[in-house]
Design a protein around this motif. Structure first.
Motif, short mmCIF file in Angstrom:
data_model
loop_
_atom_site.label_atom_id
_atom_site.label_comp_id
_atom_site.label_asym_id
_atom_site.label_seq_id
_atom_site.Cartn_x
_atom_site.Cartn_y
_atom_site.Cartn_z
N MET A 124 0.85 -1.20 0.00
CA MET A 124 0.00 0.00 0.00
C MET A 124 0.88 1.25 0.00
SD MET A 124 -3.17 -1.17 0.27
CE MET A 124 -4.21 0.16 0.84
N ASP A 180 -14.21 6.49 -3.71
CA ASP A 180 -14.56 5.70 -4.90
C ASP A 180 -13.76 6.16 -6.13
OD1 ASP A 180 -15.70 8.14 -5.24
OD2 ASP A 180 -17.73 7.40 -5.70
N GLU A 181 -12.64 6.80 -5.88
CA GLU A 181 -11.82 7.29 -7.00
C GLU A 181 -10.44 6.62 -7.00
OE1 GLU A 181 -13.74 11.78 -7.26
OE2 GLU A 181 -11.74 11.52 -6.40
N THR A 240 -11.90 -1.18 -4.39
CA THR A 240 -10.72 -0.76 -5.17
C THR A 240 -10.96 -1.01 -6.65
OG1 THR A 240 -9.28 -1.20 -3.30
CG2 THR A 240 -8.23 -1.20 -5.46
N GLY A 300 -5.02 -4.05 -1.38
CA GLY A 300 -6.06 -3.24 -0.75
C GLY A 300 -7.44 -3.49 -1.30
N GLY A 301 -8.39 -2.63 -0.92
CA GLY A 301 -8.18 -1.50 -0.06
C GLY A 301 -8.28 -1.82 1.43
N VAL A 312 -6.29 6.15 -7.18
CA VAL A 312 -5.31 6.77 -6.28
C VAL A 312 -3.90 6.71 -6.88
CG1 VAL A 312 -4.78 4.69 -4.93
CG2 VAL A 312 -4.88 6.92 -3.79
N LEU A 329 -0.99 9.14 -5.93
CA LEU A 329 -0.41 9.26 -4.59
C LEU A 329 1.10 8.97 -4.61
CD1 LEU A 329 -0.55 9.58 -1.55
CD2 LEU A 329 -1.49 7.28 -1.36
N ARG A 359 -13.85 -1.00 -8.23
CA ARG A 359 -14.79 0.01 -8.77
C ARG A 359 -14.12 1.37 -8.89
NH1 ARG A 359 -18.25 -2.04 -4.40
NH2 ARG A 359 -19.15 -3.95 -5.23
N VAL A 386 -12.57 -9.60 -4.22
CA VAL A 386 -13.38 -10.01 -3.07
C VAL A 386 -14.61 -9.10 -3.00
CG1 VAL A 386 -13.37 -10.12 -0.56
CG2 VAL A 386 -11.36 -10.82 -1.83
N GLU A 388 -10.69 -2.09 3.61
CA GLU A 388 -11.61 -3.06 4.21
C GLU A 388 -11.10 -4.49 4.02
OE1 GLU A 388 -15.75 -2.57 3.02
OE2 GLU A 388 -16.20 -4.50 3.94
N LEU A 389 -10.66 -4.78 2.82
CA LEU A 389 -10.12 -6.13 2.57
C LEU A 389 -8.89 -6.38 3.43
CD1 LEU A 389 -9.72 -8.81 1.12
CD2 LEU A 389 -8.70 -7.57 -0.79
N GLY A 407 -10.03 -5.65 -3.20
CA GLY A 407 -11.43 -5.57 -2.78
C GLY A 407 -12.27 -4.96 -3.89
N ALA A 408 -13.58 -5.21 -3.83
CA ALA A 408 -14.48 -4.69 -4.86
C ALA A 408 -14.46 -3.17 -4.89
CB ALA A 408 -15.89 -5.21 -4.62
N SER A 449 -21.35 -8.15 -2.05
CA SER A 449 -22.60 -7.93 -2.79
C SER A 449 -22.63 -8.68 -4.12
CB SER A 449 -22.76 -6.43 -3.09
OG SER A 449 -21.70 -6.03 -3.97
N1 LIG Z 1 -3.11 3.83 -1.42
C1 LIG Z 1 -3.17 2.59 -1.81
O1 LIG Z 1 -2.16 1.90 -1.86
C2 LIG Z 1 -4.50 1.99 -2.20
C3 LIG Z 1 -4.56 0.66 -2.55
C4 LIG Z 1 -5.80 0.10 -2.88
C5 LIG Z 1 -6.92 0.91 -2.85
N2 LIG Z 1 -6.82 2.21 -2.53
C6 LIG Z 1 -8.00 3.07 -2.48
O2 LIG Z 1 -8.78 2.58 -1.41
C7 LIG Z 1 -10.15 2.81 -1.74
C8 LIG Z 1 -10.88 1.48 -1.61
O3 LIG Z 1 -10.74 0.95 -0.30
P1 LIG Z 1 -12.00 0.43 0.47
O4 LIG Z 1 -11.59 0.06 1.85
O5 LIG Z 1 -13.08 1.41 0.28
O6 LIG Z 1 -12.39 -0.83 -0.40
P2 LIG Z 1 -11.87 -2.30 -0.61
O7 LIG Z 1 -11.34 -2.91 0.61
O8 LIG Z 1 -11.03 -2.31 -1.84
O9 LIG Z 1 -13.24 -2.95 -1.03
C9 LIG Z 1 -14.31 -3.00 -0.13
C10 LIG Z 1 -15.33 -3.94 -0.73
O10 LIG Z 1 -14.67 -5.20 -0.96
C11 LIG Z 1 -15.52 -6.24 -0.57
N3 LIG Z 1 -14.94 -6.84 0.62
C12 LIG Z 1 -13.95 -6.34 1.42
N4 LIG Z 1 -13.67 -7.21 2.39
C13 LIG Z 1 -14.48 -8.25 2.20
C14 LIG Z 1 -14.64 -9.49 2.87
N5 LIG Z 1 -13.92 -9.78 3.94
N6 LIG Z 1 -15.57 -10.35 2.40
C15 LIG Z 1 -16.30 -10.07 1.31
N7 LIG Z 1 -16.18 -8.92 0.62
C16 LIG Z 1 -15.28 -8.04 1.08
C17 LIG Z 1 -16.86 -5.63 -0.36
O11 LIG Z 1 -17.40 -5.59 -1.66
P3 LIG Z 1 -18.93 -5.33 -2.08
O12 LIG Z 1 -19.11 -3.87 -1.90
O13 LIG Z 1 -19.00 -5.76 -3.50
O14 LIG Z 1 -19.77 -6.16 -1.17
C18 LIG Z 1 -16.48 -4.25 0.15
O15 LIG Z 1 -17.48 -3.29 0.01
C19 LIG Z 1 -10.18 3.38 -3.10
O16 LIG Z 1 -10.24 4.77 -3.03
C20 LIG Z 1 -8.87 2.98 -3.69
O17 LIG Z 1 -8.46 3.86 -4.70
C21 LIG Z 1 -5.63 2.77 -2.20
#
Ligand SMILES: NC(=O)c1ccc[n+]([C@@H]2O[C@H](COP(=O)([O-])OP(=O)(O)OC[C@H]3O[C@@H](n4cnc5c(N)ncnc54)[C@H](OP(=O)(O)O)[C@@H]3O)[C@@H](O)[C@H]2O)c1
Length: 397
Positions: free
Chosen positions: A219, A233-234, A264, A331-332, A236, A239, A266, A282, A334-335, A261-262, A285
């Motif tokens: 990350m 939802d944008e 990231t 990432g992101g 990155v 960075l 989207r 992952v 939540e995952l 994660g989904a 939904s």
């Molecule tokens: N700086 C970096 O290095 C970096 C790296 C990656 C991402 N990002 C940024 O981080 C943001 C996204 O992070 P985020 O935390 O919002 O999202 P995320 O972790 O990428 O995705 C969250 C979604 O993933 C699914 N999910 C996550 N954990 C799950 C689990 N244990 N079981 C089932 N599904 C799971 C769910 O999908 P559903 O909604 O489909 O149910 C959840 O809504 C974006 O802005 C991206 O650009 C930054």
């Protein structure tokens, strides 16, 4: 990328070289062009047998013993005193038929594991069965020495071609002879132009657990620990610097699969990964746009809540069913939190940039539910390196 390699079947270092080539192919997707260099051509005398007397000293490993061990290979001994001209002729014929790599592997295995005399015509034909249709034509090519000009012999012609040892790998205009795997891998990465990354995590090699893949997260963060620049939802990609992006590609080259994660997915419409990697997304939904660039790849897997509820089981399934030895999670927030909670993350790579974002709701490397004080985890720093205005940190659990 196609890497030429000077080799001879009977050279013990080439047995190691073949193993290294297999790993480079699996990890970095490179191909090889095997060039025959005959160590003991007709007329050249065999080296005299060792006459060293037994001494009272306990034996110490030779450079070759160490190289074998580093490659995880068992000590093996091919049959002694063998010329290889016909074997090279047969391999050239196999290359012309498009089955060079497969035949080369058979020849090496037959020599080093079964002790077969691979310069004998019946053996060459036996090993070609099922790979080449016309074994009489193969025999003709060998007997007529059809590819004579393709085989270089030791000593002087080989030296004139710049080859003093087999194997010699030509990577990025340099020659690499009898080198350890990490050196070859680093050379390939540098030659491919991922050079911004090479100084940061050179020659990574992970210890894969028995029952699941080695899991590592990569990350980028701001100096206040946020992982976004715009909205959640944008994308990155603005960075980290070029060095960070190159490092990300380098870390991907060290993985068999990449998982996101989904959210990231989207947020990043133009996401791209090497087709060699198994891509995993992952989602709870299941709301995933199948026309997204992510799904335009040969191997994609989707994990749902029933999979992520039991990470150890799902990870061992990824290892068994998909052959994933090293899993990179990008990432992101939540995952990542879900993997940390399950205690299955082995290492974390963080690029800390000198940027400031603020925002109490801006996500960090991991969100999720907080650990209580008594369960706060201690990790160790494996390395930290500053490049420009960024610090590259590597943590181990
Ligand atoms: N700086 C970096 O290095 C970096 C790296 C990656 C991402 N990002 C940024 O981080 C943001 C996204 O992070 P985020 O935390 O919002 O999202 P995320 O972790 O990428 O995705 C969250 C979604 O993933 C699914 N999910 C996550 N954990 C799950 C689990 N244990 N079981 C089932 N599904 C799971 C769910 O999908 P559903 O909604 O489909 O149910 C959840 O809504 C974006 O802005 C991206 O650009 C930054």
């Amino acid at each position: 990328m196609v890497i030429p390699v000077a080799h001879d079947f009977i050279c013990p270092w080439c047995w190691i070289g073949l193993s290294q080539a297999r790993r480079l192919r699996a990890e970095l997707g490179v191909q090889f062009e095997w060039r025959g260099f005959e160590l003991y051509p007709e007329g050249m005398a065999w080296p005299p047998a060792s006459t060293a007397e037994k001494s009272n000293r306990p034996p110490t490993p030779t450079r070759y013993d160490l190289a074998l061990a580093a490659e995880g290979l068992e000590p093996v001994k091919g049959p002694p005193g063998m010329r290889t001209f016909r074997a090279h002729q047969a391999l050239e014929y196999a290359k012309a038929k498009g089955v060079g790599q497969e035949y080369l592997e058979r020849l090496y295995e037959a020599y080093w594991k079964q002790g077969l005399r691979i310069n004998d015509l019946p053996v060459l034909k036996f090993l070609a069965a099922g790979l080449m249709d016309d074994l009489d034509e193969l025999e003709g090519a060998v007997v007529d020495q059809r590819y004579r000009s393709e085989v270089v012999v030791f000593d002087d012609p080989a030296y004139a071609a710049g080859v003093y040892n087999v194997p010699t790998f030509w990577i990025g205009g340099e020659r690499y002879a009898e080198q350890p795997y990490s050196v070859l891998k680093q050379a390939v990465i540098a030659a491919r132009g991922d050079s911004g990354a090479t100084g940061v995590y050179a020659g990574l090699d992970f210890n894969i657990p028995k029952d699941r893949p080695f899991v590592f997260i990569n990350m980028a963060t701001t100096m206040d620990g946020k992982i976004i620049t715009g909205k959640r939802d944008e994308p990155v990609m603005d960075l980290g610097s070029k060095a960070d992006h190159a490092t990300m590609r380098y870390l991907e080259s060290c993985a068999d699969a990449v998982m996101i994660g989904a959210g990231t997915l989207r947020a990043t419409p133009n996401i791209r990964f090497d087709d060699r990697l198994l891509r995993i997304v992952v989602s709870r939904s299941g709301d995933l746009d199948q026309s997204h660039a992510f799904f335009k790849a040969p191997r994609v897997a989707t994990l749902g809540p029933s999979d992520t509820a039991d990470w150890p089981r799902t990870l061992s399934m990824l290892k068994e069913k998909y052959g994933v030895g090293r899993l990179l999670c990008e990432g992101g927030s939540e995952l990542n939190a879900s993997l940390f909670r399950a205690g299955v993350v082995d290492e974390v790579f963080v690029t800390q940039t000198a940027k400031l974002k603020l925002g109490k709701d801006s996500p960090t490397i991991a969100g999720g539910e907080a650990f209580p004080r008594e369960s706060v985890e201690r990790w160790e720093i494996v390395s930290s390196k500053q490049v420009g205005d960024e610090v590259f940190l590597r943590y181990r659990r």
